[in-house]
Design a protein around this motif. Structure first.
Motif, PDB file in Angstrom:
ATOM      1  N   GLY A  28       0.807  -1.198   0.027  1.00 52.03           N
ATOM      2  CA  GLY A  28       0.237   0.039  -0.087  1.00 52.03           C
ATOM      3  C   GLY A  28       0.885   1.273   0.028  1.00 52.03           C
ATOM      4  O   GLY A  28       1.985   1.283  -0.466  1.00 52.03           O
ATOM      5  N   ASN A  29       0.375   2.143   0.978  1.00 50.20           N
ATOM      6  CA  ASN A  29       1.218   3.549   0.874  1.00 50.20           C
ATOM      7  C   ASN A  29       1.529   3.595   2.258  1.00 50.20           C
ATOM      8  O   ASN A  29       1.835   5.090   2.883  1.00 50.20           O
ATOM      9  CB  ASN A  29       0.510   4.639   0.435  1.00 50.20           C
ATOM     10  N   GLY A  30       2.048   2.521   2.893  1.00 50.66           N
ATOM     11  CA  GLY A  30       2.524   2.376   4.246  1.00 50.66           C
ATOM     12  C   GLY A  30       3.676   3.278   4.828  1.00 50.66           C
ATOM     13  O   GLY A  30       4.719   3.329   3.828  1.00 50.66           O
ATOM     14  N   LEU A  31       3.982   3.719   5.904  1.00 52.44           N
ATOM     15  CA  LEU A  31       4.799   4.480   6.268  1.00 52.44           C
ATOM     16  C   LEU A  31       5.961   3.520   6.956  1.00 52.44           C
ATOM     17  O   LEU A  31       5.518   3.021   8.019  1.00 52.44           O
ATOM     18  CB  LEU A  31       4.645   5.654   7.094  1.00 52.44           C
ATOM     19  N   TYR A  32       7.162   3.332   6.436  1.00 55.51           N
ATOM     20  CA  TYR A  32       8.211   2.423   7.049  1.00 55.51           C
ATOM     21  C   TYR A  32       9.024   3.197   7.869  1.00 55.51           C
ATOM     22  O   TYR A  32       9.237   4.293   7.512  1.00 55.51           O
ATOM     23  CB  TYR A  32       8.652   1.638   6.026  1.00 55.51           C
ATOM     24  N   LEU A  33       9.864   2.409   8.645  1.00 55.30           N
ATOM     25  CA  LEU A  33      11.047   3.293   9.018  1.00 55.30           C
ATOM     26  C   LEU A  33      12.399   2.214   9.004  1.00 55.30           C
ATOM     27  O   LEU A  33      12.228   1.084   9.757  1.00 55.30           O
ATOM     28  CB  LEU A  33      10.935   3.472  10.635  1.00 55.30           C
ATOM     29  N   ASP A  34      13.484   2.748   8.358  1.00 54.28           N
ATOM     30  CA  ASP A  34      14.585   2.029   8.725  1.00 54.28           C
ATOM     31  C   ASP A  34      15.618   2.685   9.574  1.00 54.28           C
ATOM     32  O   ASP A  34      16.186   3.639   9.477  1.00 54.28           O
ATOM     33  CB  ASP A  34      15.398   1.911   7.227  1.00 54.28           C
ATOM     34  N   GLY A  35      15.732   2.178  10.836  1.00 55.31           N
ATOM     35  CA  GLY A  35      16.445   2.577  11.832  1.00 55.31           C
ATOM     36  C   GLY A  35      18.116   2.803  11.728  1.00 55.31           C
ATOM     37  O   GLY A  35      18.582   3.498  12.394  1.00 55.31           O
ATOM     38  N   THR A  36      18.565   2.017  10.753  1.00 52.28           N
ATOM     39  CA  THR A  36      20.129   1.928  10.464  1.00 52.28           C
ATOM     40  C   THR A  36      20.156   2.031   9.027  1.00 52.28           C
ATOM     41  O   THR A  36      20.604   1.082   8.245  1.00 52.28           O
ATOM     42  CB  THR A  36      20.516   0.415  10.945  1.00 52.28           C
ATOM     43  N   VAL A  37      19.997   3.211   8.259  1.00 54.22           N
ATOM     44  CA  VAL A  37      19.990   3.043   6.859  1.00 54.22           C
ATOM     45  C   VAL A  37      21.313   2.941   6.305  1.00 54.22           C
ATOM     46  O   VAL A  37      21.387   2.273   5.077  1.00 54.22           O
ATOM     47  CB  VAL A  37      19.308   4.554   6.388  1.00 54.22           C
TER      48      VAL A  37
END
Ligand code: SAM
Length: 314
Positions: A28-37
């Motif tokens: 979908g258009n979910g908001l994700y988070l990569d804490g260690t990009v």
């Protein structure tokens, strides 16, 4: 699904990339988070796997974030960058919606390990710094820890984080040496290890001591412990958290947190009736830690110690 397995700049090969996408299942258009990009390898793969998804890309290392900004520029406003410790990132994120998933790929990137001058890996003549964000002057660097921590605290760092069997002797040798000459470079630490072992330390023995100091300098376990709780609370129902660890203490912390969150009752056994939450907060998606296969380890030897675990909020 994307077949990309290297970060765009060759900065760091994303570990267990296929498994991360499968378990995170971005949609979908979910908001994700990569804490260690890091170099942005996993973020790019997640963005390729879901064309309308957005992601908050976090790293405490300003150099890593600069590289990630460049390599992820093609995703435009779908990627938002925050320089912070991941457990503190949501303070400035001003979230207007719950997170659809969180990824943590712990430790340091190949780029950091290979960078001269930062002191993460043993390389002769390099200053003992090891701060992921060298601008963060309130954190003591590795030399300052060696030069000032009490002997007991040093022994604990070497024993717990470095699994060093001679941790007490090594700590004593550090204290003896610093009273004559303060620690400055990687060679100073290796010389003390040499004296403690009474032989030349093997490469993996040096690596373990450097890793132990890095974990202490960057307060990595405290950041992980806090981050897990912060992210669990910020997740939407059915959203997932995926963590890749490279150290047994990190993996144990993740395993125990995921298990504890998945139990229906967390009352002490002596309680006659349940007074706690009385229902699991979610479920573990990986019964056993997922490990990289031989092909991946051959291609990217730094993946060897990786352990991936995933959890879904109920
Ligand atoms: C293993 S690398 C991540 C590589 C990344 N997944 C990729 O594909 O390029 C780990 C990164 O996380 C960052 N990092 C480690 N601990 C952190 C923390 N507590 N908060 C924020 N960043 C952290 C490091 O600076 C490093 O850039």
């Amino acid at each position: 699904m994307s077949e990309r397995t290297e970060s765009p700049a060759g900065f760091h090969d994303p570990v267990l990339a296929r498994e991360v996408v499968e378990l995170m299942a971005p949609t979908g258009n979910g908001l994700y988070l990569d804490g260690t990009v890091g170099g942005g390898g996993h973020t790019a793969i997640l963005m390729d796997a879901c064309s309308s998804c957005r992601i908050i890309a976090v790293d405490r290392d300003p150099d890593a974030l600069e590289v990630a900004r460049a390599t992820l520029a093609q995703y435009g406003s779908r990627v938002r960058f925050i320089r912070a410790r991941f457990d503190e990132a949501l303070r400035s994120a001003d979230l207007a919606e719950p997170l659809a998933g969180v990824l943590l790929d712990l430790g340091v990137s190949s780029h950091q390990l290979d960078s001269d001058g930062r002191g993460f890996a043993f390389r002769s003549g390099v200053a003992l710094d090891m701060r992921m964000n060298a601008a963060q002057t309130d954190l003591p660097n590795a030399a300052q820890i060696l030069n000032s921590e009490p002997e007991e605290a040093l022994a604990r760092i070497f024993h717990e984080y470095g699994e060093q069997p001679h941790s007490r002797r090594l700590a004593r040798a550090v204290v003896e040496r610093r009273s004559a000459t303060p620690f400055r470079t990687s060679d100073d630490l290796v010389a003390v290890l040499y004296r403690t072992l009474r032989r030349a330390p093997k490469a993996n023995e040096k690596a373990r001591i450097f890793q132990a100091l890095r974990i202490a300098v960057n307060e990595e376990l405290a950041s992980l412990e806090r981050g897990l709780t912060v992210f669990r609370e910020a997740l939407a129902p059915n959203a997932r958290i995926v963590v890749i660890s490279y150290h047994s203490l990190e993996d144990r912390l993740v395993k125990n947190a995921f298990r504890e969150w998945s139990r229906s009752c967390v009352c002490p056994p002596e309680m006659p009736v349940c007074t706690c939450r009385g229902a699991p907060l979610g479920s573990v998606l990986t019964r056993k830690a997922v490990r990289p296969g031989d092909v991946e380890v051959r291609r990217n030897p730094r993946a060897r110690s990786a352990r991936l675990r995933a959890w879904s909020k109920g």
